[in-house]
Design an enzyme around this catalytic site. Structure first.
Site, PDB file in Angstrom:
ATOM      1  N   LYS A 195      42.939  29.116 -79.966  1.00 12.21           N
ATOM      2  CA  LYS A 195      41.806  29.312 -80.871  1.00 12.21           C
ATOM      3  C   LYS A 195      40.701  28.298 -80.568  1.00 12.21           C
ATOM      4  O   LYS A 195      40.978  27.116 -80.327  1.00 12.21           O
ATOM      5  CB  LYS A 195      42.312  29.157 -82.305  1.00 12.21           C
ATOM      6  CG  LYS A 195      41.274  29.303 -83.411  1.00 12.21           C
ATOM      7  CD  LYS A 195      41.950  29.108 -84.766  1.00 12.21           C
ATOM      8  CE  LYS A 195      40.971  29.138 -85.921  1.00 12.21           C
ATOM      9  NZ  LYS A 195      41.662  28.921 -87.223  1.00 12.21           N
ATOM     10  N   SER A 210      40.642  32.003 -90.635  1.00  6.92           N
ATOM     11  CA  SER A 210      39.718  31.814 -89.533  1.00  6.92           C
ATOM     12  C   SER A 210      40.331  32.068 -88.155  1.00  6.92           C
ATOM     13  O   SER A 210      39.635  31.969 -87.136  1.00  6.92           O
ATOM     14  CB  SER A 210      39.166  30.375 -89.569  1.00  6.92           C
ATOM     15  OG  SER A 210      40.204  29.422 -89.388  1.00  6.92           O
ATOM     16  N   SER A 259      44.232  30.230 -93.021  1.00  4.34           N
ATOM     17  CA  SER A 259      43.644  30.700 -91.765  1.00  4.34           C
ATOM     18  C   SER A 259      44.638  31.241 -90.747  1.00  4.34           C
ATOM     19  O   SER A 259      44.243  31.896 -89.790  1.00  4.34           O
ATOM     20  CB  SER A 259      42.813  29.586 -91.123  1.00  4.34           C
ATOM     21  OG  SER A 259      41.646  29.351 -91.883  1.00  4.34           O
TER      22      SER A 259
END
Length: 229
Positions: free
Chosen positions: A68, A144, A168
């Site tokens: 990520k 996220s 997230s």
């Protein structure tokens, strides 16, 4: 058809080569990502060079992986945190978490989309644009870690790195039909060489199809780092 552990076993038995595994993932990324926008940075040639030289002998050797783009240092790849302010920030070396992932034999193919600074449960930063839910383009994959969840759920690869402060990992896992565990505080270091973030709320781990993949990734990444309290 295989989770990360299953794919690693095929490779270990010689039924599949690391290069075949990685090229299959690259093909899927190139095919699906233009529509979904899950992967926002690629380092395919660097991975191919690593395979040619020989990947580390670990429990996940030859398995493709993505990290990520939030608080994660991958050498030579921009660390934007989803923000235009950091669009040209390029780490010169891997963070401790990425080093642990590579030591386990994982082949890191690039980075996944995230909202700016991870501060949204919808993955649609101005820098890269929105990531779509692979099951319904009118819906969000969540955030996220929406880019990672989209990549895994769409079959680009079996598992991907994710982080979680207030949901997230868990929200994208729920939105995309995956398994998402938020580890205990300080169990897994963040990708920019900090033990934790937001006074312990922020931790790193993964989104996966299977529980055993999540457990394996926890095994290869957990442990204190220098300076951790």
């Amino acid at each position: 058809q295989y989770d990360a552990v299953g794919l690693a076993r095929l490779i270990a038995k010689g039924e599949l080569g690391p290069s075949e595994s990685i090229e299959a993932a690259i093909c899927r990324i190139e095919s699906r990502n233009p529509q979904l926008n899950a992967v926002i940075a690629k380092c395919f040639d660097a991975v191919r060079d690593s395979v040619a030289k020989g990947l580390p002998d670990g429990p996940l050797t030859g398995v493709p992986y993505l990290v990520k783009d939030l608080n994660t240092s991958l050498a030579g790849v921009p660390a934007t945190n989803g923000s235009r302010a950091f669009a040209n920030s390029i780490p010169e070396s891997d963070g401790i978490l990425v080093s642990r992932l590579k030591a386990a034999g994982l082949a890191i193919l690039g980075k996944t989309n995230t909202p700016e600074f991870g501060l949204n449960i919808c993955t649609a930063p101005a820098l890269f644009g929105p990531t779509l839910n692979p099951f319904d383009a009118d819906l969000s994959p969540g955030g996220s870690s929406g880019g990672s969840a989209c990549a895994v759920a769409s079959g680009m690869l079996p598992a991907a790195h994710a982080t979680d402060s207030g949901g997230s990992i868990r929200i994208p896992a729920s939105n995309c039909g995956l398994f998402g565990l938020k580890p205990s505080r300080g169990r897994v270091p963040l990708g920019h060489d900090r033990a934790e973030g937001l006074a312990g709320f922020s931790v790193a781990h993964a989104v996966t199809h299977s529980v055993r993949d999540s457990a394996m990734l926890l095994d290869v990444t957990h442990g204190p780092i220098p300076g951790a309290i």
